[in-house]
Scaffold this active site. Structure first.
Site, mmCIF file in Angstrom:
data_model
loop_
_atom_site.group_PDB
_atom_site.id
_atom_site.type_symbol
_atom_site.label_atom_id
_atom_site.label_comp_id
_atom_site.label_asym_id
_atom_site.label_seq_id
_atom_site.Cartn_x
_atom_site.Cartn_y
_atom_site.Cartn_z
ATOM 1 N N THR A 2 29.631 61.808 5.636
ATOM 2 C CA THR A 2 29.472 60.399 5.793
ATOM 3 C C THR A 2 28.482 59.865 4.783
ATOM 4 O OG1 THR A 2 29.779 60.840 8.247
ATOM 5 C CG2 THR A 2 28.811 58.788 7.844
ATOM 6 N N GLU A 14 31.446 63.030 14.239
ATOM 7 C CA GLU A 14 32.867 63.945 14.243
ATOM 8 C C GLU A 14 34.032 63.153 14.722
ATOM 9 O OE1 GLU A 14 31.928 66.470 12.709
ATOM 10 O OE2 GLU A 14 29.788 66.566 13.054
ATOM 11 N N GLY A 55 22.508 66.190 9.178
ATOM 12 C CA GLY A 55 21.480 66.542 9.897
ATOM 13 C C GLY A 55 20.534 67.478 9.123
#
Length: 658
Positions: free
Chosen positions: A143, A424, A182
């Site tokens: 992303t 996701e 993350g």
């Protein structure tokens, strides 16, 4: 009063008409699975590092520090006890017991799956041991600030330097900044980076590259790499979601993942035999999310049901306040979510098994299951995450005023899991991808798999075969209504698209105009899939008759609740009539009466430890009010009777003569 709550919860558990452990076996996937889960969970539950409810009062720095301590402890546990993290359920049972998200989860899921799916044997030989032994920590960077689900629109570039046999990575614009991964801000030192491959001024589309982002000596960012935290979020604040900028960062030729697509030393591009082979890791993770959704909703259901079984409200006769759980309005809020939790576990286990079969075929470059797996899992990812988010909020509100306190624990779960509707794969996009697959099946029914074929044909009767309450206890009868609903929605939108195209709209315009109908059709299919999978799992189980009865009731309740909540859909073509809908509502009330005496035992079947719940209201022992008061006294504001701000601001204001 506090002691009474303990007695109340004990009484809820006295003499259940079934063995609670059998429900646990069903939820976990069998007695051996439960035995294994308990063993793995014990490594967390008996570890002092993870015993802390005070995290509600931690600063962001304290929260992150605790997460890293937990990460190091989990790595130690995995090594000491030889936990097979290649088995997703083993990994899930370990980390889900913690009750808090950890900043290494992408290291053991997306990063590792990417190596397995996209790495050559040589790359796997090098990187997998480092991954499994926690010699490196990694994340997955796809992303960007300006793009997410639309992978082909990514702007990060990887340009091949033929002379030096290196790839040069850049984020040439602000919108190309990698955003959200993350662990990227402070934790990891490696990443799988999705970037547009350029060779001799020609773009070959997005490919994956291994990038070292921090030094293994002092953990500082590598030259040309700028890293940082993206700032405070609604939830997941124990995870350092980060951003990354790349400025002419060079990596060796062998750090492009080349299991399928390849770039030779001289810059020759060899494409994958099938581009779909590149998306296995993402699709696999979506199936794993289904198990996670079940766990979160089970936690919220457990908290809300236990609290409702000890909280008393409104004197209905002199000197008697009934438990909140005795009210049918409360049962209507909570009992369907108990059923959903068991149903989602069944769907999760089914799809994990499906993913295993699909992955084995992918290893041999057999794509026969991939389209079905993607089409079904995309819709289920969207449907189940939305179902869970709605359920979490309803459970929280069912806890009344105390549900707004962090001590409840559901708000924390909600804030964390809310992101699942957009990461996701954003849910609307997921529904549309599922709908595209369903439309292709409707247009080519002979090639449709069994999981879809049932909704591709009209029901044998024009009307629902329900004449009395007993008819509503038959799984086939209820599934017939769901099949009819899914078929009618899918057939209608397929016909609508053809009509639009026949009157001059191009395919993109017709698809866009049909978007709302397409989403509805994918939702209807996914809803049918969940109900059907739950019924099948119950019927195939080897439960005792008494345990089977409890789960069959929950499956019936879930199916009827879905018909009631979506009554407009079921009434629309008069397949179901208003008299039958009234029978549905009467039957739901009957089921509430049958479930009420065993509701606490049903949530006990999830077997969730207090440490995992992180809830004062959902404590197993029911000692809620004493513990809630103790918890409140620990807030930092209670360290002094007079806060320093009184002397700075209030004292002068209150004593002023003006």
């Amino acid at each position: 009063m506090a002691e009474q709550t303990v007695l109340d919860l004990r009484s809820e558990r006295s003499n259940p008409p079934f063995v609670v452990d059998e429900l646990t076996y069903f939820y976990d996937g069998g007695p051996e699975a439960t035995k294994k889960r308990k063993r793995i969970a014990s490594f967390i539950l008996n570890n002092p590092v993870f015993k802390s409810l005070e995290r509600h009062y931690w600063t962001p720095d304290e929260t992150y520090n605790s997460s890293i301590q937990g990460l190091a402890e989990v790595a130690k546990i995995i090594k000491q006890h030889n936990i097979n993290i290649d088995q997703f359920m083993d990994y899930y049972w370990l980390v889900s017991t913690i009750g808090e998200k950890m900043p290494f989860e992408l290291h053991l899921t997306m990063w590792k799956s990417t190596l397995l799916d996209q790495g050559t044997p040589e790359q796997q030989k090098k990187w997998l041991p480092l991954t499994n032994n926690f010699k490196i920590l990694s994340t997955y960077c796809q992303t960007e600030l300006g793009h997410g689900t639309f992978v082909r629109g990514l702007e990060t570039t990887a340009t091949y330097d033929v002379k030096n046999k290196e790839f040069i990575l850049n984020t040439p614009t602000v919108t190309s900044t990698k955003w959200w991964p993350g662990g990227l801000a402070k934790t990891v030192n490696h990443a799988a980076v999705m970037a547009q491959l350029w060779i001799r001024d020609r773009c070959y589309g997005p490919h994956l590259f291994i990038l070292q982002v921090r030094s293994l000596d002092d953990h500082k960012p590598m030259p040309g790499i700028t890293l940082g935290d993206i700032g405070s979020k609604i939830g997941y604040n124990s995870v350092d979601n980060g951003f990354m900028r790349l400025n002419n960062v060079r990596i060796p030729h062998d750090q492009m993942l080349m299991k399928h697509s390849k770039v030779t030393d001289d810059g020759t591009y060899i494409p994958a035999k099938n581009p779909k082979l590149a998306y296995g890791a993402m699709t696999l993770y979506r199936s794993q999310m289904l198990i996670i959704t079940a766990g979160y909703l089970a936690r919220a259901s457990t908290i809300a049901v236990r609290y409702s079984a000890v909280r008393r409200q409104t004197e209905t006769k002199p000197g008697y306040e009934p438990k909140v759980l005795d009210y049918t309005t409360q049962q209507n809020k909570l009992f369907p979510h108990i059923a959903e939790s068991y149903a989602l576990a069944c769907v999760g286990h089914y799809m994990l098994d499906f993913s295993t079969r699909a992955s084995e075929q992918l290893k041999n470059k057999n794509l026969s299951l991939l389209a079905e797996f993607h089409g079904v899992s995309a819709g289920l990812k969207a449907y189940t995450t939305e179902m869970t988010i709605e359920g979490l909020e309803e459970c929280r509100r069912a806890c009344g005023g105390h549900g707004y306190s962090s001590a409840c624990g559901i708000g924390h779960i909600y804030n964390n899991w809310l992101a699942s509707c957009t990461y996701e794969g954003e849910n609307t996009v997921m529904y549309l991808q599922s709908a595209r697959y369903l439309i292709s099946c409707m247009r080519n029914p002979k090639s449709a798999p069994l999981s879809v074929s049932a909704i591709l044909r009209k029901t044998t009767s024009k009307n629902w075969n329900v004449k009395n309450l007993q008819d509503l206890e038959q799984a086939d009868t209820l599934l017939e209504a769901y099949r009819n609903r899914a078929y009618k929605k899918l057939a209608a939108v397929e016909r609508y698209i053809r009509e639009l195209e026949s009157t001059g709209d191009d395919k993109h315009t017709a698809w866009n105009k049909s978007g709302i109908k397409l989403v509805d059709s994918a939702k209807a299919f996914s809803h049918y899939f969940v109900i059907n999978t739950f019924f099948n799992a119950v019927e195939k189980s080897s439960l005792s008759q008494s345990s089977h009865l409890q789960l069959h009731r929950l499956a019936i309740l879930l199916a009827l609740h879905g018909i009631d909540r979506n009554s407009g859909d079921f009434l629309q073509d008069e397949f179901v009539n208003s008299e039958q809908l009234n029978l549905v509502r009467v039957k739901i009330l009957d089921l509430f009466g049958e479930i009420r005496p065993v509701a606490v035992c049903l949530v006990d079947g999830f077997d969730i430890a207090d440490l995992t719940l992180l809830s004062v209201l959902g404590r197993y022992d029911g000692n809620i009010y004493n513990k809630l008061f103790e918890w409140a006294k620990e807030t930092p504001l209670n360290k002094t009777q007079v806060h320093s701000s009184y002397y700075k601001y209030l004292q002068g204001m209150l004593t002023s003569k003006l």
